[in-house]
Design a protein around this motif. Structure first.
Motif, short mmCIF file in Angstrom:
data_model
loop_
_atom_site.label_atom_id
_atom_site.label_comp_id
_atom_site.label_asym_id
_atom_site.label_seq_id
_atom_site.Cartn_x
_atom_site.Cartn_y
_atom_site.Cartn_z
N GLU A 243 -101.23 16.50 -67.05
CA GLU A 243 -102.13 15.36 -66.85
C GLU A 243 -103.23 15.77 -65.87
O GLU A 243 -102.93 16.40 -64.84
CB GLU A 243 -101.37 14.19 -66.24
CG GLU A 243 -100.23 13.67 -67.10
CD GLU A 243 -99.41 12.60 -66.38
OE1 GLU A 243 -99.81 12.11 -65.31
OE2 GLU A 243 -98.35 12.27 -66.91
N ASN A 260 -102.95 16.60 -62.12
CA ASN A 260 -102.08 15.60 -61.48
C ASN A 260 -100.63 16.02 -61.59
O ASN A 260 -100.00 16.32 -60.59
CB ASN A 260 -102.31 14.22 -62.12
CG ASN A 260 -101.35 13.17 -61.60
OD1 ASN A 260 -100.88 13.27 -60.47
ND2 ASN A 260 -101.03 12.19 -62.42
N GLU A 261 -100.10 16.07 -62.79
CA GLU A 261 -98.70 16.50 -62.92
C GLU A 261 -98.44 17.13 -64.27
O GLU A 261 -99.25 17.01 -65.18
CB GLU A 261 -97.73 15.34 -62.65
CG GLU A 261 -97.90 14.15 -63.54
CD GLU A 261 -96.79 13.13 -63.34
OE1 GLU A 261 -95.87 13.33 -62.55
OE2 GLU A 261 -96.85 12.11 -64.04
MG MG Z 1 -98.16 10.79 -64.72
#
Ligand code: MG
Ligand code: ATP
Length: 361
Positions: A243, A260-261
């Motif tokens: 992400e 983000n992750e």
């Molecule tokens: Mg997430």
């Protein structure tokens, strides 16, 4: 008949089982018999803290994989025919590891600090600045285990809410323009395929819609390079998702991405691929795990709308032409993901998206 084991028995396992049923692949889940994969796959209970119980399960299948990174891995390390490599779960299980790994692979992230005490939190807030977001390092999903600090008066409240939930991380709040995710798949022979960047809208920390193509098509190659290096380095097999937050320039063109992750598995932002791509993320994940050739990832313009809490009425929804209705057969519950609706093709989207959003609201 090839048998694939999945650790977990929720909707992701259910959709993997459904995707490969036409191949004659049997899916057996290690999970809970009351979970929603149980009406399309065999579900057996496995004690993840007991090596014997895990071995019994692995003996029943040819290959095994995961639908979640949040599982106990102690007795899974060094076992054969588990894909992706179990060691990768440790990156995705912990937000601090994940961010360190991203930074070590030239990916920009939000600034962050580990937090283990109220004093740490105070120091981290003065270093990172306001606004910022305190998160549990492990186990969070759908925005759970997060606290946004809009000014420093929130410090104590944030600590009171999350202070007893294990290791924490404070992240700077990224002033992004929109969010995208990249879903890629790597086969055992190293072949890699990527779906187009998907644009994701969250409401209250829960994914609401996913749209392809995204406005960030110019970042496709760059993000594929990031993930491609990552996949090769880890000798990864299966689907991975990363992400990203996107920043645009003054002309509205996507310019910068902030990671983000990551998720070492199929992902909610890829549910559109069931109807919008030639081979879905679920099919391609199991193809990779079972050592089969990967399937084509060509796509049509698509939108996925998540159904949160309860499913819309089937009769009413199916009156709209070309709507793809996916219920996970889960009990309705507030904030719970119980299904999704896919719309594929320009015409279907323009005629029905607003209506679907109206029905689901
Ligand atoms: Mg997430
Ligand atoms: P999911 O399970 O849906 O992926 P999650 O609970 O694992 O979510 P995140 O992806 O970290 O958590 O956060 C959920 C959403 O909250 C993000 O998609 C984003 O909209 C927002 N968010 C998280 N971290 C930040 C940040 N540092 N700056 C700005 N917004 C953020």
């Amino acid at each position: 008949m090839t048998k694939v084991g999945i650790f977990g028995s929720g909707q992701l396992a259910r959709m993997m089982a459904l995707a490969v049923r036409p191949f004659g692949i049997e899916v057996i889940c290690a999970g809970n018999k009351n979970d929603c994969a149980s009406d399309v796959a065999t579900v057996v209970e496995v004690d993840m803290s007991c090596e014997k119980s895990i071995n019994n399960f692995l003996d029943k299948v040819d290959y095994a994989t995961f639908e979640t990174e949040n599982i106990e891995t102690e007795h899974l390390l060094n076992k054969e025919n588990i894909y992706p490599p179990v060691s990768v779960l440790h990156i995705g299980q912990n937000r601090l590891n994940e961010k360190k790994y991203f930074n070590g692979n030239n990916m920009v992230t939000a600034p962050y600090k580990a937090v283990n005490s109220l004093q740490d939190l105070q120091n981290a807030v003065s270093e990172i600045g306001i606004p910022c977001i305190l998160k549990t390092c492990c186990g969070g999903y759908d925005g759970k285990g997060q606290f946004v600090l809009k000014d420093s008066s929130y410090i104590e409240d944030a600590w009171n809410e999350l202070g007893d939930q294990g290791q924490l991380i404070l992240e700077g709040f990224v002033d992004f323009d929109y969010e995208v995710s990249l879903i890629g798949v790597r086969a055992r022979d190293g072949q890699k395929l990527f779906y187009p960047l998907t644009e994701n809208v969250h409401i209250d920390g829960i994914l609401h819609t996913s749209t392809v193509p995204s406005k960030a098509q110019n970042l496709q190659i760059q993000t594929e390079e990031y993930m491609g290096n990552f996949l090769d380095k880890l000798n990864y097999v299966g689907v991975m998702t990363i992400e990203f937050f996107v920043k645009t320039n003054k002309n509205g063109i996507a310019e910068r991405i902030i990671a983000n992750e990551m998720a070492p598995r199929v992902h909610n932002s890829g549910h559109w691929t069931i109807d919008g791509a030639t081979s879905s993320q679920f099919e391609n994940h199991i193809r990779a795990v079972a050592g089969l050739p990967l399937g084509d990832v060509s796509y049509n313009k698509s939108v996925m709308v998540n159904c949160i809490g309860s499913m819309p009425d089937l009769q009413k929804t199916l009156k709209l032409p070309n709507i793809k209705y996916h219920s996970y057969q889960k009990e309705p519950r507030s904030k719970r993901k119980v299904g999704h609706i896919n719309l594929v093709g320009e015409q279907t989207i323009s005629q029905n998206l607003d209506k679907i959003l109206g029905i689901i609201k």
